[in-house]
Design a protein around this motif. Structure first.
Motif, PDB file in Angstrom:
ATOM      1  N   SER B  19       0.835  -1.200   0.000  1.00 12.32           N
ATOM      2  CA  SER B  19       0.000   0.000   0.000  1.00 12.32           C
ATOM      3  C   SER B  19       0.869   1.249   0.000  1.00 12.32           C
ATOM      4  O   SER B  19       2.042   1.212   0.384  1.00 12.32           O
ATOM      5  N   THR B  20       0.256   2.341  -0.443  1.00 10.97           N
ATOM      6  CA  THR B  20       0.906   3.648  -0.449  1.00 10.97           C
ATOM      7  C   THR B  20      -0.017   4.658   0.211  1.00 10.97           C
ATOM      8  O   THR B  20      -1.173   4.803  -0.194  1.00 10.97           O
ATOM      9  N   LEU B  21       0.498   5.345   1.213  1.00 10.25           N
ATOM     10  CA  LEU B  21      -0.237   6.400   1.891  1.00 10.25           C
ATOM     11  C   LEU B  21       0.384   7.735   1.490  1.00 10.25           C
ATOM     12  O   LEU B  21       1.608   7.848   1.354  1.00 10.25           O
ATOM     13  N   ARG B  22      -0.475   8.721   1.337  1.00  8.29           N
ATOM     14  CA  ARG B  22       0.007  10.005   0.833  1.00  8.29           C
ATOM     15  C   ARG B  22      -0.259  11.124   1.835  1.00  8.29           C
ATOM     16  O   ARG B  22      -1.268  11.115   2.540  1.00  8.29           O
ATOM     17  N   CYS B  23       0.657  12.092   1.851  1.00  6.66           N
ATOM     18  CA  CYS B  23       0.534  13.280   2.695  1.00  6.66           C
ATOM     19  C   CYS B  23       0.872  14.497   1.845  1.00  6.66           C
ATOM     20  O   CYS B  23       1.994  14.591   1.330  1.00  6.66           O
ATOM     21  N   ASN B  24      -0.088  15.387   1.675  1.00  4.47           N
ATOM     22  CA  ASN B  24       0.130  16.648   0.964  1.00  4.47           C
ATOM     23  C   ASN B  24       0.155  17.784   1.968  1.00  4.47           C
ATOM     24  O   ASN B  24      -0.639  17.800   2.915  1.00  4.47           O
ATOM     25  N   PHE B  25       1.024  18.745   1.745  1.00  2.49           N
ATOM     26  CA  PHE B  25       1.089  19.890   2.637  1.00  2.49           C
ATOM     27  C   PHE B  25       1.172  21.176   1.809  1.00  2.49           C
ATOM     28  O   PHE B  25       1.662  21.165   0.682  1.00  2.49           O
ATOM     29  N   SER B  26       0.666  22.255   2.386  1.00  3.13           N
ATOM     30  CA  SER B  26       0.394  23.466   1.596  1.00  3.13           C
ATOM     31  C   SER B  26       1.483  24.533   1.680  1.00  3.13           C
ATOM     32  O   SER B  26       1.351  25.585   1.059  1.00  3.13           O
ATOM     33  N   ASP B  27       2.553  24.258   2.430  1.00  3.44           N
ATOM     34  CA  ASP B  27       3.603  25.265   2.577  1.00  3.44           C
ATOM     35  C   ASP B  27       4.938  24.541   2.704  1.00  3.44           C
ATOM     36  O   ASP B  27       4.982  23.329   2.937  1.00  3.44           O
ATOM     37  N   SER B  28       6.021  25.267   2.564  1.00  3.43           N
ATOM     38  CA  SER B  28       7.327  24.626   2.667  1.00  3.43           C
ATOM     39  C   SER B  28       7.601  24.227   4.121  1.00  3.43           C
ATOM     40  O   SER B  28       7.225  24.944   5.049  1.00  3.43           O
ATOM     41  N   LEU B  71       5.170  10.276   0.721  1.00  2.73           N
ATOM     42  CA  LEU B  71       4.525   8.977   0.550  1.00  2.73           C
ATOM     43  C   LEU B  71       5.112   7.979   1.532  1.00  2.73           C
ATOM     44  O   LEU B  71       6.326   7.960   1.760  1.00  2.73           O
ATOM     45  N   LEU B  72       4.247   7.178   2.103  1.00  5.18           N
ATOM     46  CA  LEU B  72       4.671   6.088   2.977  1.00  5.18           C
ATOM     47  C   LEU B  72       4.268   4.781   2.304  1.00  5.18           C
ATOM     48  O   LEU B  72       3.094   4.586   1.991  1.00  5.18           O
ATOM     49  N   TYR B  73       5.259   3.911   2.059  1.00  5.47           N
ATOM     50  CA  TYR B  73       5.010   2.623   1.426  1.00  5.47           C
ATOM     51  C   TYR B  73       5.070   1.516   2.465  1.00  5.47           C
ATOM     52  O   TYR B  73       6.013   1.469   3.263  1.00  5.47           O
ATOM     53  N   ILE B  74       4.068   0.657   2.430  1.00  4.28           N
ATOM     54  CA  ILE B  74       4.073  -0.521   3.285  1.00  4.28           C
ATOM     55  C   ILE B  74       4.039  -1.735   2.366  1.00  4.28           C
ATOM     56  O   ILE B  74       3.095  -1.895   1.573  1.00  4.28           O
TER      57      ILE B  74
END
Lengths: 114, 111
Positions: B19-28, B71-74
């Motif tokens: 599986s792949t989990l995703r994390c998006n963030f809006s600033d540096s 991204l976090l891969y398991i």
């Protein structure tokens, strides 16, 4: 190596009562943090401290008081508990001045306000 | 303030699946951590990964800071991987070392 410990692990109280949650760390980390975790909100920062006697508000500080007279302790007090403060509370610590800001968390305190 | 969005919110896998989990963030950001919250509520650090790729056993993580995601891969998931996975970031412009958490991805691995 005790790390970071929170007490109590579980607490039931009534509205209007004062309750204090304790946090103790053995790493001499300068920074300590209090978060609350509610369903659907992830963790939100309540208060944090950069050193003994230095504290500042986080995202949701209303209804809470903190103190930090010693580096290793960072108690969180609910002065007059309300039902909306029913939550799981996590304490964390880090030492960003000696490396990356990796935060380490305690086991949490589950608080129910009736 | 900075927004941290995780996807998917819920994920059910059969044991052995990837599986792949995703994390998006809006600033540096200058700090990004992945945590696993086990069924007993304990938050465990998985990775400190403000940029680049790291691997630890069956888990790996990649952060592309310029595109503001991680991204976090398991791989070969196990029932013990069940729990909630959180991404947390520290905004570059903020000198207070505060972490902002996403809402998490709840993972259930079935035997």
């Amino acid at each position: 190596d005790a790390g970071i410990t929170q007490s109590p692990r579980y607490k039931i109280t009534e509205t209007g009562r004062q309750v204090t949650l304790m946090c103790h760390q053995t790493w001499s980390h300068s920074y300590m943090f209090w978060y609350r975790q509610d369903l659907g909100h992830g963790l939100r920062l309540i208060y944090y401290s950069a050193a003994a006697d230095i504290t500042d508000k986080g995202e949701v500080p209303d209804g809470y008081v903190v103190s930090r007279s010693k580096t290793e302790n960072f108690p969180l007090t609910l002065e007059s508990a309300t039902r909306s403060q029913t939550s799981v509370y996590f304490c964390a610590s880090s030492e960003p001045h000696r490396g990356p800001n990796i935060q380490y968390f305690g086991a949490g305190t589950r608080l129910s306000v009736l | 303030g900075i927004q941290v969005e995780q996807s998917p919110p819920d994920l059910i896998l059969q044991e052995g699946a990837n599986s792949t989990l995703r994390c998006n963030f809006s600033d540096s950001v200058n700090n990004l951590q992945w945590f696993h919250q086990n069924p007993w509520g304990q938050l465990i650090n998985l990775f400190y990964i403000p940029s680049g790729t790291k691997q630890n056993g069956r888990l790996s993580a990649t952060t592309v800071a310029t595109e503001r995601y991680s991204l976090l891969y398991i791989s070969s998931s196990q029932t013990t991987d069940s729990g909630v996975y959180f991404c947390a970031v520290e905004r570059s412009a903020d000198s207070s070392y505060k972490l902002i958490f996403g809402s998490g991805t709840r993972l259930l691995v079935r035997p």
